[in-house]
Design a protein around this motif. Structure first.
Motif, PDB file in Angstrom:
ATOM      1  N   ARG A 127       9.133  -3.511   1.143  1.00 43.64           N
ATOM      2  CA  ARG A 127       8.752  -4.784   1.753  1.00 43.64           C
ATOM      3  C   ARG A 127       9.977  -5.490   2.341  1.00 43.64           C
ATOM      4  O   ARG A 127       9.872  -6.156   3.364  1.00 43.64           O
ATOM      5  N   GLU A 128      11.143  -5.331   1.717  1.00 44.79           N
ATOM      6  CA  GLU A 128      12.354  -5.953   2.259  1.00 44.79           C
ATOM      7  C   GLU A 128      12.763  -5.308   3.573  1.00 44.79           C
ATOM      8  O   GLU A 128      13.188  -5.987   4.515  1.00 44.79           O
ATOM      9  N   ARG A 129      12.640  -3.986   3.652  1.00 44.76           N
ATOM     10  CA  ARG A 129      12.980  -3.279   4.882  1.00 44.76           C
ATOM     11  C   ARG A 129      11.983  -3.622   5.997  1.00 44.76           C
ATOM     12  O   ARG A 129      12.373  -3.794   7.154  1.00 44.76           O
ATOM     13  N   PHE A 130      10.708  -3.704   5.648  1.00 41.15           N
ATOM     14  CA  PHE A 130       9.705  -4.072   6.644  1.00 41.15           C
ATOM     15  C   PHE A 130       9.942  -5.497   7.143  1.00 41.15           C
ATOM     16  O   PHE A 130       9.840  -5.787   8.333  1.00 41.15           O
ATOM     17  N   GLU A 131      10.242  -6.396   6.229  1.00 40.29           N
ATOM     18  CA  GLU A 131      10.497  -7.786   6.594  1.00 40.29           C
ATOM     19  C   GLU A 131      11.724  -7.880   7.502  1.00 40.29           C
ATOM     20  O   GLU A 131      11.745  -8.658   8.465  1.00 40.29           O
ATOM     21  N   GLU A 132      12.723  -7.077   7.216  1.00 44.22           N
ATOM     22  CA  GLU A 132      13.935  -7.034   8.028  1.00 44.22           C
ATOM     23  C   GLU A 132      13.610  -6.589   9.452  1.00 44.22           C
ATOM     24  O   GLU A 132      14.090  -7.185  10.432  1.00 44.22           O
ATOM     25  N   ALA A 133      12.791  -5.543   9.586  1.00 41.21           N
ATOM     26  CA  ALA A 133      12.431  -5.042  10.910  1.00 41.21           C
ATOM     27  C   ALA A 133      11.663  -6.085  11.707  1.00 41.21           C
ATOM     28  O   ALA A 133      11.925  -6.298  12.901  1.00 41.21           O
ATOM     29  N   LEU A 134      10.718  -6.753  11.069  1.00 39.06           N
ATOM     30  CA  LEU A 134       9.956  -7.796  11.755  1.00 39.06           C
ATOM     31  C   LEU A 134      10.871  -8.928  12.202  1.00 39.06           C
ATOM     32  O   LEU A 134      10.752  -9.433  13.330  1.00 39.06           O
ATOM     33  N   ALA A 184       8.049   2.422  10.988  1.00 43.02           N
ATOM     34  CA  ALA A 184       7.978   3.844  10.650  1.00 43.02           C
ATOM     35  C   ALA A 184       9.370   4.370  10.311  1.00 43.02           C
ATOM     36  O   ALA A 184       9.545   5.137   9.355  1.00 43.02           O
ATOM     37  N   GLY A 185      10.368   3.952  11.089  1.00 42.24           N
ATOM     38  CA  GLY A 185      11.729   4.388  10.815  1.00 42.24           C
ATOM     39  C   GLY A 185      12.232   3.918   9.466  1.00 42.24           C
ATOM     40  O   GLY A 185      12.875   4.683   8.733  1.00 42.24           O
ATOM     41  N   GLN A 186      11.930   2.677   9.132  1.00 39.42           N
ATOM     42  CA  GLN A 186      12.342   2.163   7.820  1.00 39.42           C
ATOM     43  C   GLN A 186      11.694   2.968   6.699  1.00 39.42           C
ATOM     44  O   GLN A 186      12.343   3.282   5.689  1.00 39.42           O
ATOM     45  N   ARG A 187      10.411   3.299   6.874  1.00 42.24           N
ATOM     46  CA  ARG A 187       9.701   4.068   5.840  1.00 42.24           C
ATOM     47  C   ARG A 187      10.321   5.453   5.664  1.00 42.24           C
ATOM     48  O   ARG A 187      10.574   5.894   4.537  1.00 42.24           O
ATOM     49  N   TYR A 188      10.598   6.136   6.762  1.00 42.28           N
ATOM     50  CA  TYR A 188      11.194   7.469   6.671  1.00 42.28           C
ATOM     51  C   TYR A 188      12.615   7.415   6.097  1.00 42.28           C
ATOM     52  O   TYR A 188      13.003   8.262   5.294  1.00 42.28           O
ATOM     53  N   MET A 189      13.392   6.440   6.508  1.00 36.07           N
ATOM     54  CA  MET A 189      14.784   6.374   6.064  1.00 36.07           C
ATOM     55  C   MET A 189      14.885   6.135   4.559  1.00 36.07           C
ATOM     56  O   MET A 189      15.802   6.644   3.904  1.00 36.07           O
ATOM     57  N   LEU A 190      13.948   5.360   4.003  1.00 35.07           N
ATOM     58  CA  LEU A 190      13.981   5.162   2.554  1.00 35.07           C
ATOM     59  C   LEU A 190      13.789   6.486   1.828  1.00 35.07           C
ATOM     60  O   LEU A 190      14.419   6.748   0.803  1.00 35.07           O
ATOM     61  N   ASP A 191      12.906   7.353   2.361  1.00 28.26           N
ATOM     62  CA  ASP A 191      12.700   8.663   1.757  1.00 28.26           C
ATOM     63  C   ASP A 191      13.927   9.550   1.927  1.00 28.26           C
ATOM     64  O   ASP A 191      14.350  10.253   0.998  1.00 28.26           O
ATOM     65  N   VAL A 207       7.853  -1.624  19.632  1.00 26.78           N
ATOM     66  CA  VAL A 207       9.163  -1.645  18.971  1.00 26.78           C
ATOM     67  C   VAL A 207       9.004  -1.914  17.478  1.00 26.78           C
ATOM     68  O   VAL A 207       9.656  -1.278  16.642  1.00 26.78           O
ATOM     69  N   LEU A 208       8.120  -2.835  17.138  1.00 28.70           N
ATOM     70  CA  LEU A 208       7.890  -3.130  15.727  1.00 28.70           C
ATOM     71  C   LEU A 208       7.336  -1.916  14.994  1.00 28.70           C
ATOM     72  O   LEU A 208       7.797  -1.575  13.897  1.00 28.70           O
ATOM     73  N   GLY A 209       6.340  -1.245  15.591  1.00 26.90           N
ATOM     74  CA  GLY A 209       5.760  -0.069  14.950  1.00 26.90           C
ATOM     75  C   GLY A 209       6.799   1.016  14.716  1.00 26.90           C
ATOM     76  O   GLY A 209       6.838   1.640  13.642  1.00 26.90           O
ATOM     77  N   ALA A 210       7.653   1.262  15.720  1.00 25.62           N
ATOM     78  CA  ALA A 210       8.691   2.279  15.569  1.00 25.62           C
ATOM     79  C   ALA A 210       9.687   1.881  14.488  1.00 25.62           C
ATOM     80  O   ALA A 210      10.143   2.726  13.698  1.00 25.62           O
ATOM     81  N   ALA A 211      10.032   0.600  14.439  1.00 23.44           N
ATOM     82  CA  ALA A 211      10.983   0.130  13.430  1.00 23.44           C
ATOM     83  C   ALA A 211      10.417   0.286  12.021  1.00 23.44           C
ATOM     84  O   ALA A 211      11.127   0.717  11.094  1.00 23.44           O
ATOM     85  N   ARG A 244       0.835  -1.204   0.000  1.00 21.33           N
ATOM     86  CA  ARG A 244       0.000   0.000   0.000  1.00 21.33           C
ATOM     87  C   ARG A 244       0.871   1.255   0.000  1.00 21.33           C
ATOM     88  O   ARG A 244       0.586   2.224  -0.716  1.00 21.33           O
ATOM     89  N   PHE A 245       1.919   1.264   0.791  1.00 24.98           N
ATOM     90  CA  PHE A 245       2.812   2.423   0.791  1.00 24.98           C
ATOM     91  C   PHE A 245       3.432   2.634  -0.586  1.00 24.98           C
ATOM     92  O   PHE A 245       3.690   3.765  -0.984  1.00 24.98           O
ATOM     93  N   ALA A 246       3.662   1.553  -1.310  1.00 30.90           N
ATOM     94  CA  ALA A 246       4.280   1.666  -2.625  1.00 30.90           C
ATOM     95  C   ALA A 246       3.288   2.071  -3.710  1.00 30.90           C
ATOM     96  O   ALA A 246       3.648   2.794  -4.645  1.00 30.90           O
TER      97      ALA A 246
END
Length: 228
Positions: free
Chosen positions: A179-186, A163-170, A157-161, A97-99
């Motif tokens: 999806r790779e960054r989200f999967e990594e955080a999980l 959100a951080g992954q989403r912002y850092m990509l930008d 912790v998961l939610g913060a991770a 959805r973000f993509a």
């Protein structure tokens, strides 16, 4: 009358969609009403018939995003499978959805604007966060968490991770798929808090594709982006 109502509904939806594109691209303060009108092919009179102000229009975009998050969660909450596998599936759909979903992209941009800080406490992150908390609680009841692990800590912790992954990509213009960054955080959170037995099984089987069970979006068909 029915035809007029349908035309009005379509006009409103087109305005919300065009507004989402503009908010996602430029944020709230810099968004141009004229650009929104051009994108929606609506008249200024039609826009102000549906929305009294740009702020009201932005709140309509936020409300639409909340519906999109709710659609995702409602599908996945009905899936009877390993709760961590379901959580992974939800997070992967959020990444899609973000993509691809301009309404969700706009919501992510709007909630960092001062006018909409309060929406963080009632927006999409709260919807999926509550579902995540329920899934982790289910995992705890099934013995899938380490002794002493707390579902609330896991979810925060998961939610913060994420959100951080989403912002850092930008911020970094990183081309890695979200999806790779989200999967990594999980995976990092699971390595810390899931039971050794669950982790051992997961390392053998990997992530399951549960999309067919939930009727979920895929990269090929994309998420719904229309709005009423």
């Amino acid at each position: 009358m029915a035809r007029q109502q349908e035309r009005a509904r379509r006009t409103r939806a087109a305005i919300v969609e065009a507004a989402a594109v503009e908010f996602a691209r430029r944020g709230y303060a810099a968004a141009s009403v004229n650009t929104i009108l051009e994108g929606s092919h609506a008249t200024k009179g039609a826009m102000y018939f549906h929305f009294e102000s740009k702020e009201e229009l932005a709140r309509a975009v936020l409300a639409s995003a909340l519906e999109h998050y709710t659609q995702t969660n409602d599908r996945w909450k009905a899936v009877d499978a390993d709760p961590f596998q379901v959580l992974h599936s939800i997070i992967m759909e959020l990444a899609e959805r973000f993509a691809n979903d301009v309404i969700v992209q706009a919501e992510f941009r709007l909630i960092v604007e001062p006018e909409f800080y309060a929406e963080v406490r009632a927006g999409g992150s709260q919807v999926w966060g509550q579902t995540a908390y329920e899934l982790v609680g289910r995992a705890q009841a099934e013995g899938l968490l380490r002794p002493g692990a707390d579902p609330g800590t896991f979810t925060r912790v998961l939610g913060a991770a994420l959100a951080g992954q989403r912002y850092m990509l930008d911020l970094t213009a990183d081309s890695t798929p979200l999806r790779e960054r989200f999967e990594e955080a999980l995976a990092v959170v699971l390595e810390a808090l899931a039971s050794p037995e669950w982790l051992e099984g997961w390392r053998r089987t990997g992530w399951l594709d549960l999309r067919a069970e939930a009727g979920a979006v895929t990269p090929e068909n994309g998420p719904e982006t229309g709005s009423d």
